[in-house]
Design a protein around this motif. Sequence first.
Motif, PDB file in Angstrom:
ATOM      1  N   ARG B  47      15.399  16.272  27.342  1.00 55.44           N
ATOM      2  CA  ARG B  47      16.393  17.356  26.811  1.00 55.44           C
ATOM      3  C   ARG B  47      15.503  18.084  25.725  1.00 55.44           C
ATOM      4  O   ARG B  47      15.463  19.303  25.705  1.00 55.44           O
ATOM      5  N   ASN B  50      13.150  20.062  27.332  1.00 53.19           N
ATOM      6  CA  ASN B  50      13.683  21.396  27.940  1.00 53.19           C
ATOM      7  C   ASN B  50      14.174  22.288  26.879  1.00 53.19           C
ATOM      8  O   ASN B  50      14.892  23.206  27.178  1.00 53.19           O
ATOM      9  N   LEU B  52      16.699  21.711  24.959  1.00 56.67           N
ATOM     10  CA  LEU B  52      18.412  21.640  24.977  1.00 56.67           C
ATOM     11  C   LEU B  52      18.543  20.778  23.743  1.00 56.67           C
ATOM     12  O   LEU B  52      19.912  20.989  23.211  1.00 56.67           O
ATOM     13  N   ASP B  71      14.320  31.825  19.649  1.00 58.08           N
ATOM     14  CA  ASP B  71      15.132  32.123  20.981  1.00 58.08           C
ATOM     15  C   ASP B  71      14.082  32.446  22.046  1.00 58.08           C
ATOM     16  O   ASP B  71      14.170  31.572  23.113  1.00 58.08           O
ATOM     17  N   LEU B  75      13.185  30.327  25.710  1.00 64.55           N
ATOM     18  CA  LEU B  75      13.476  30.861  26.861  1.00 64.55           C
ATOM     19  C   LEU B  75      12.085  30.889  27.689  1.00 64.55           C
ATOM     20  O   LEU B  75      12.091  30.501  29.108  1.00 64.55           O
ATOM     21  N   ARG B  78      11.547  27.336  29.005  1.00 64.43           N
ATOM     22  CA  ARG B  78      12.279  26.919  30.137  1.00 64.43           C
ATOM     23  C   ARG B  78      12.031  27.653  31.327  1.00 64.43           C
ATOM     24  O   ARG B  78      12.469  27.180  32.365  1.00 64.43           O
ATOM     25  N   LEU B  79      11.424  28.770  31.385  1.00 67.28           N
ATOM     26  CA  LEU B  79      10.716  29.295  32.466  1.00 67.28           C
ATOM     27  C   LEU B  79       9.521  28.269  33.124  1.00 67.28           C
ATOM     28  O   LEU B  79       9.444  28.496  34.429  1.00 67.28           O
ATOM     29  N   MET B  83      15.083  21.662  34.766  1.00 71.88           N
ATOM     30  CA  MET B  83      15.528  20.411  34.750  1.00 71.88           C
ATOM     31  C   MET B  83      16.817  20.081  35.802  1.00 71.88           C
ATOM     32  O   MET B  83      17.607  21.143  36.125  1.00 71.88           O
ATOM     33  N   SER B 103      19.806  32.502  38.808  1.00 69.44           N
ATOM     34  CA  SER B 103      18.629  32.727  37.854  1.00 69.44           C
ATOM     35  C   SER B 103      17.473  33.555  38.026  1.00 69.44           C
ATOM     36  O   SER B 103      17.085  34.580  37.566  1.00 69.44           O
ATOM     37  N   VAL B 107      17.386  36.310  35.582  1.00 72.53           N
ATOM     38  CA  VAL B 107      16.578  36.032  34.417  1.00 72.53           C
ATOM     39  C   VAL B 107      14.888  36.864  34.927  1.00 72.53           C
ATOM     40  O   VAL B 107      14.405  37.421  33.943  1.00 72.53           O
ATOM     41  N   ARG B 151      18.177  24.877  43.161  1.00 68.85           N
ATOM     42  CA  ARG B 151      18.426  25.986  42.266  1.00 68.85           C
ATOM     43  C   ARG B 151      17.297  25.735  41.007  1.00 68.85           C
ATOM     44  O   ARG B 151      16.676  26.760  40.607  1.00 68.85           O
ATOM     45  N   ALA B 152      16.735  24.577  40.608  1.00 71.86           N
ATOM     46  CA  ALA B 152      15.841  24.525  39.551  1.00 71.86           C
ATOM     47  C   ALA B 152      14.281  24.915  40.206  1.00 71.86           C
ATOM     48  O   ALA B 152      13.635  25.793  39.597  1.00 71.86           O
ATOM     49  N   MET B 155      13.387  28.636  40.516  1.00 78.61           N
ATOM     50  CA  MET B 155      12.848  29.408  39.342  1.00 78.61           C
ATOM     51  C   MET B 155      11.356  29.005  39.092  1.00 78.61           C
ATOM     52  O   MET B 155      10.445  29.492  37.920  1.00 78.61           O
TER      53      MET B 155
END
Lengths: 217, 242, 223
Positions: B47, B50, B52, B71, B75, B78-79, B83, B103, B107, B151-152, B155
């Motif tokens: 985490r 990532n 988190l 922030d 971001l 995370r691009l 995860m 996303s 995004v 989904r992951a 990206m």
Amino acid sequence: MSEFTLWDIVYNLLLAARWTVLLSLTAFVLGGIVGLLLLMVRTAGNPWVMRLVRGYVELFQGTPLLMQLFIVFFGLPLIGIDVSPWIAAMLGLTLFTSAFLTEIWRGCVESIGLGQWEASASLGMNFRQQMRYIILPQALRIAVPPTVGFSVQVVKGTAVASIIGFVELTKAGTMITNATYAPFTVYGCVAVMYFLICFPLSLYARHLEGKLRHVAR
Amino acid sequence: MSLVELHAIHKSFGELEVLKGIDLKIEEGQVIALIGKSGSGKSTLLRTINGLETINDGTIMVAGKKVGDRDTDVLTLRLNVGMVFQQFNLFPHYTALENVMLSPQVVKKQSKAEAKEVAEEMLAKVGLADKMMHYPDQLSGGQQQRVAIARALAMKPRVLLCDEVTSALDPELVNEVLAVVRQLAEEGMTLVMVTHEMRFAREVCDKLVFMDQGRIHESGAPEEVFANPKTSELASFVGGLA
Amino acid sequence: MAYKFDFGAIVPHWELLLDGVVLTTELTVIGAVVGVSLGTLGAWARASRAPVISQIVGIYVELIRNTPFLVQLFFIFFGLPALGVKLSEFQAAVLAMIVNLGAYSTEIIRAGILAIPKGQIEAAQSLAMNRVQIFRYVIIRPALKKIWPALSSQIVIVMLGSSVCSQIAAEELTFAANYIQAVNFRAFEVYFVATALYLAMSVLLRWVLKIFGNFLFERRSHV
Ligand SMILES: Nc1ncnc2c1ncn2[C@@H]1O[C@H](COP(=O)(O)OP(=O)(O)OP(=O)(O)O)[C@@H](O)[C@H]1O
Ligand SMILES: [Mg+2]
């Protein structure tokens, strides 16, 4: 306007607030009693009675409190009972309160799982014993927070009684405004006084709710 | 230059120090398995990578750039870092396809057509071409987890983190998910996974990292680490599994 | 001597009642749409990281929830002109309803947001969504869906509560009833009919909100 100091306003409002408190207490206690009776006849299980109580609840939850007070205030004289604003307000608010409380409490009783009924039945208890020893003690515990929470609605509901001429906090506010021409100050004070009555009740209800959730874990 | 570099990472929850100085390099194309006892800090470490969890001390570098605590930095991190969670965490109000498309659209500002094309490709890759219009609660756990992987992937992250992705699944559904992970590894995806599937780890991973009480105790090629554990902690961990 | 009910005495005034129903409906629709939007913003502020804004919203919510609507209405209509804010009866009534529903729906929607599993938000974060995107795409719809029944009840309560707006001469249903009974001296009959109209409106409103909720949260993929 100069002869009214802020203290005069507050003092007169405080006098009137006693009536708000008295009306709230009366309606809450009497409404609680009626609500409990309704709850009992309702859980005892005659389907017609159940339907009737549900209709009662929906009637009071589906119409404005002001209309309920008007109907009592203008309706009772028609059957020969002359009522003062005080009696009409008390009666109307009692009925209003009973409908909401009986509905809140029904939810509490129903949230006690079927398992509790079955377990107590398997121990040979009859309906009254089940209610007395198993269901009600548990239901009561979860019923207290929302009941205290609803008392706030009752206090706020008493303001509507001003419209049928009962002199409580809001009505006094209007009367003082007419004399002082200081609506901002007067209604501000009125709001503060309601807040001082209601906010502690809200906090207490939330506190009880938190405690209950804590125990439930 | 490594893809991800962790240096002297410290993380505490209140009084409890969970990560006590972690150094770890993740190379492009590497498949790393994180193992260790429950509570040793594996999830917390993932985490952290990532963003988190905020860290108390240490540095994280992704593709040579230090991740600050703004922030936007997180971001950007995370691009690059995707995860997959133990509990799938699909969005219940979207179909499988919409979950995957969301996303990239919001995004990465891809057009709907573009996002849809990628999403369909990813869902086909995890073997769910025929379930695209299903909502999460209409899918089995294994299928949901494969949607989460798709989904992951949509990206296009450079690293994929997997935290016990099969632990919440019924035993008969574990293999369909592991097969997808294995395929990703074979295609050269950079992976870091926390897993209790030791045989799978041994077969698929290039590197095994053993954590104990918030530290990396041992790491190396799986064969070696399993064959000659250097510390008693790992020996007892491996022994306990057998 | 028994009282003779005469509901016929209302018939000549049916248009007034209808006008009242229309105005009550207008008040309710505007109050509900703007009030719930305000509540959504309020809930977002309550959940946000900015402690000052969150606290200000918290105070607003408590002030409104612990004072009677009638007093809020009087304060807005009679009190605000002292600050130079002069509102028409209708404007004051609508504003009071918005402010009132805004506070209640802030609390209700906030509860819905708090009920969203943390994993949902983390998944969205791991997909590089920012806070606004997460709120808009991941949080708000499931949160609203969860609390829709409670929100619907509150909207009905606000609609019924609007009957006291007659006190500032906003010409809604109760005002119409007051007017008619002052003309024909048939208070009981008039209020009885008005009550029945309110009951019908609350049943209808509940039904409309349910249909609307089904529409909002219905599963329909756009792809
Ligand atoms: N949000 C948190 N707040 C407080 N303590 C936490 C939090 N998250 C984790 N911990 C604690 O940190 C320690 C490490 O947790 P972590 O989840 O990283 O372990 P793990 O190695 O993933 O274990 P497992 O195999 O059970 O998943 C544990 O003692 C845990 O209780
Ligand atoms: Mg873990």
